[in-house]
Design a protein around this motif. Sequence first.
Motif, PDB file in Angstrom:
ATOM      1  N   ASP A  36       0.807  -1.216   0.000  1.00  0.00           N
ATOM      2  CA  ASP A  36       0.000   0.000   0.000  1.00  0.00           C
ATOM      3  C   ASP A  36       0.844   1.270   0.000  1.00  0.00           C
ATOM      4  OD1 ASP A  36       0.892   0.287   2.720  1.00  0.00           O
ATOM      5  OD2 ASP A  36      -0.840  -0.849   3.410  1.00  0.00           O
ATOM      6  N   PHE A  37       0.153   2.376  -0.196  1.00  0.00           N
ATOM      7  CA  PHE A  37       0.717   3.713  -0.057  1.00  0.00           C
ATOM      8  C   PHE A  37       0.068   4.338   1.170  1.00  0.00           C
ATOM      9  CE2 PHE A  37       1.741   2.760  -4.331  1.00  0.00           C
ATOM     10  CZ  PHE A  37       2.778   3.592  -4.716  1.00  0.00           C
ATOM     11  N   PHE A  38       0.830   5.124   1.908  1.00  0.00           N
ATOM     12  CA  PHE A  38       0.313   5.789   3.098  1.00  0.00           C
ATOM     13  C   PHE A  38       0.558   7.283   2.946  1.00  0.00           C
ATOM     14  CE2 PHE A  38       0.839   6.798   7.798  1.00  0.00           C
ATOM     15  CZ  PHE A  38      -0.510   6.737   8.078  1.00  0.00           C
ATOM     16  N   LEU A  39      -0.514   8.059   2.845  1.00  0.00           N
ATOM     17  CA  LEU A  39      -0.427   9.512   2.714  1.00  0.00           C
ATOM     18  C   LEU A  39      -0.730  10.129   4.073  1.00  0.00           C
ATOM     19  CD1 LEU A  39      -0.999   8.412  -0.185  1.00  0.00           C
ATOM     20  CD2 LEU A  39      -2.093  10.577  -0.648  1.00  0.00           C
ATOM     21  N   VAL A  40       0.165  10.985   4.549  1.00  0.00           N
ATOM     22  CA  VAL A  40      -0.008  11.666   5.830  1.00  0.00           C
ATOM     23  C   VAL A  40      -0.162  13.154   5.534  1.00  0.00           C
ATOM     24  CG1 VAL A  40       0.984  12.165   8.090  1.00  0.00           C
ATOM     25  CG2 VAL A  40       1.391   9.938   7.014  1.00  0.00           C
ATOM     26  N   PHE A  41      -1.322  13.699   5.901  1.00  0.00           N
ATOM     27  CA  PHE A  41      -1.630  15.102   5.651  1.00  0.00           C
ATOM     28  C   PHE A  41      -1.404  15.909   6.918  1.00  0.00           C
ATOM     29  CE2 PHE A  41      -3.994  12.640   2.603  1.00  0.00           C
ATOM     30  CZ  PHE A  41      -3.831  13.359   1.432  1.00  0.00           C
ATOM     31  N   GLY A  42      -0.872  17.109   6.744  1.00  0.00           N
ATOM     32  CA  GLY A  42      -0.625  17.970   7.888  1.00  0.00           C
ATOM     33  C   GLY A  42      -0.577  19.430   7.483  1.00  0.00           C
ATOM     34  N   ASN A  43      -0.356  20.258   8.474  1.00  0.00           N
ATOM     35  CA  ASN A  43      -0.192  21.690   8.262  1.00  0.00           C
ATOM     36  C   ASN A  43       1.204  22.091   8.690  1.00  0.00           C
ATOM     37  OD1 ASN A  43      -2.815  22.457   7.286  1.00  0.00           O
ATOM     38  ND2 ASN A  43      -3.569  21.937   9.309  1.00  0.00           N
ATOM     39  N   VAL A  52      10.900  24.525  11.125  1.00  0.00           N
ATOM     40  CA  VAL A  52       9.612  24.271  10.484  1.00  0.00           C
ATOM     41  C   VAL A  52       8.859  23.281  11.359  1.00  0.00           C
ATOM     42  CG1 VAL A  52       8.465  23.272   8.474  1.00  0.00           C
ATOM     43  CG2 VAL A  52      10.524  24.655   8.169  1.00  0.00           C
ATOM     44  N   GLU A  53       7.600  23.579  11.631  1.00  0.00           N
ATOM     45  CA  GLU A  53       6.763  22.680  12.420  1.00  0.00           C
ATOM     46  C   GLU A  53       5.651  22.134  11.530  1.00  0.00           C
ATOM     47  OE1 GLU A  53       4.113  22.601  16.521  1.00  0.00           O
ATOM     48  OE2 GLU A  53       4.816  24.521  15.740  1.00  0.00           O
ATOM     49  N   ILE A  54       5.486  20.813  11.547  1.00  0.00           N
ATOM     50  CA  ILE A  54       4.410  20.167  10.799  1.00  0.00           C
ATOM     51  C   ILE A  54       3.538  19.423  11.796  1.00  0.00           C
ATOM     52  CG2 ILE A  54       3.798  18.461   9.048  1.00  0.00           C
ATOM     53  CD1 ILE A  54       6.510  19.021   7.726  1.00  0.00           C
ATOM     54  N   LYS A  55       2.253  19.751  11.795  1.00  0.00           N
ATOM     55  CA  LYS A  55       1.294  19.071  12.647  1.00  0.00           C
ATOM     56  C   LYS A  55       0.438  18.164  11.760  1.00  0.00           C
ATOM     57  CE  LYS A  55       1.068  22.667  16.135  1.00  0.00           C
ATOM     58  NZ  LYS A  55       0.223  23.632  16.852  1.00  0.00           N
ATOM     59  N   ASN A  56       0.700  16.858  11.832  1.00  0.00           N
ATOM     60  CA  ASN A  56      -0.049  15.889  11.038  1.00  0.00           C
ATOM     61  C   ASN A  56      -1.417  15.665  11.656  1.00  0.00           C
ATOM     62  OD1 ASN A  56       2.065  15.506   9.240  1.00  0.00           O
ATOM     63  ND2 ASN A  56       2.990  13.940  10.513  1.00  0.00           N
ATOM     64  N   PHE A  57      -2.453  15.574  10.815  1.00  0.00           N
ATOM     65  CA  PHE A  57      -3.798  15.377  11.339  1.00  0.00           C
ATOM     66  C   PHE A  57      -4.546  14.215  10.706  1.00  0.00           C
ATOM     67  CE2 PHE A  57      -4.213  18.552   7.980  1.00  0.00           C
ATOM     68  CZ  PHE A  57      -5.229  18.016   7.199  1.00  0.00           C
ATOM     69  N   GLN A  58      -4.042  13.648   9.608  1.00  0.00           N
ATOM     70  CA  GLN A  58      -4.781  12.548   8.969  1.00  0.00           C
ATOM     71  C   GLN A  58      -3.836  11.667   8.172  1.00  0.00           C
ATOM     72  OE1 GLN A  58      -8.411  12.106   9.035  1.00  0.00           O
ATOM     73  NE2 GLN A  58      -7.730  10.106   8.380  1.00  0.00           N
ATOM     74  N   GLY A  59      -3.973  10.362   8.329  1.00  0.00           N
ATOM     75  CA  GLY A  59      -3.235   9.397   7.528  1.00  0.00           C
ATOM     76  C   GLY A  59      -4.224   8.554   6.741  1.00  0.00           C
ATOM     77  N   ILE A  60      -3.937   8.337   5.462  1.00  0.00           N
ATOM     78  CA  ILE A  60      -4.831   7.575   4.589  1.00  0.00           C
ATOM     79  C   ILE A  60      -4.014   6.487   3.885  1.00  0.00           C
ATOM     80  CG2 ILE A  60      -6.358   7.670   2.572  1.00  0.00           C
ATOM     81  CD1 ILE A  60      -7.530   9.347   4.726  1.00  0.00           C
ATOM     82  N   TYR A  61      -4.465   5.251   4.001  1.00  0.00           N
ATOM     83  CA  TYR A  61      -3.859   4.140   3.268  1.00  0.00           C
ATOM     84  C   TYR A  61      -4.580   3.961   1.946  1.00  0.00           C
ATOM     85  CZ  TYR A  61      -1.262   2.595   7.380  1.00  0.00           C
ATOM     86  OH  TYR A  61      -0.392   2.517   8.437  1.00  0.00           O
ATOM     87  N   LEU A  62      -3.814   3.760   0.864  1.00  0.00           N
ATOM     88  CA  LEU A  62      -4.368   3.488  -0.468  1.00  0.00           C
ATOM     89  C   LEU A  62      -3.722   2.236  -1.030  1.00  0.00           C
ATOM     90  CD1 LEU A  62      -4.067   7.028  -2.125  1.00  0.00           C
ATOM     91  CD2 LEU A  62      -6.126   5.999  -1.218  1.00  0.00           C
ATOM     92  N   SER A  63      -4.505   1.452  -1.762  1.00  0.00           N
ATOM     93  CA  SER A  63      -3.916   0.339  -2.496  1.00  0.00           C
ATOM     94  C   SER A  63      -3.062   0.933  -3.624  1.00  0.00           C
ATOM     95  CB  SER A  63      -5.016  -0.550  -3.087  1.00  0.00           C
ATOM     96  OG  SER A  63      -5.695   0.142  -4.126  1.00  0.00           O
ATOM     97  N   PRO A  64      -2.102   0.183  -4.147  1.00  0.00           N
ATOM     98  CA  PRO A  64      -1.332   0.697  -5.283  1.00  0.00           C
ATOM     99  C   PRO A  64      -2.220   1.096  -6.459  1.00  0.00           C
ATOM    100  CG  PRO A  64      -0.250  -1.232  -4.376  1.00  0.00           C
ATOM    101  CD  PRO A  64      -1.586  -1.114  -3.683  1.00  0.00           C
TER     102      PRO A  64
END
Length: 102
Positions: A36-43, A52-64
């Motif tokens: 899988d692919f794992f996308l981590v979204f943040g600000n 630089v500060e990154i605050k992650n708020f959501q992780g999404i797994y996707l199939s290839p």
Amino acid sequence: MSQQKTPPQPDVTLTQTADYRDSYSNSVQVRMSVWDFFLVFGNMHQESSDRVEIKNFQGIYLSPQQAKALLNVLSHNVAQYEQTFGKLSLEPQLPPASGPVH
């Protein structure tokens, strides 16, 4: 030569679950494995040139397969955006030097 008929498209219904939310992200990190692919979204926020500060708020797994479909959809939409609003640049654009920048 025979023409292949396109199968009828299903009727798609979109609903939002109780935990659905809209969020803004200016940082996306991508990790991948064979499964899988794992996308981590943040600000991302930069207070100074050395921090630089990154605050992650959501992780999404996707199939290839879904990751590739997302690539295609994003490529198509970015091309439409650029056709409408102009070419996007990934390099930061600094204002012309006309005095100190704070």
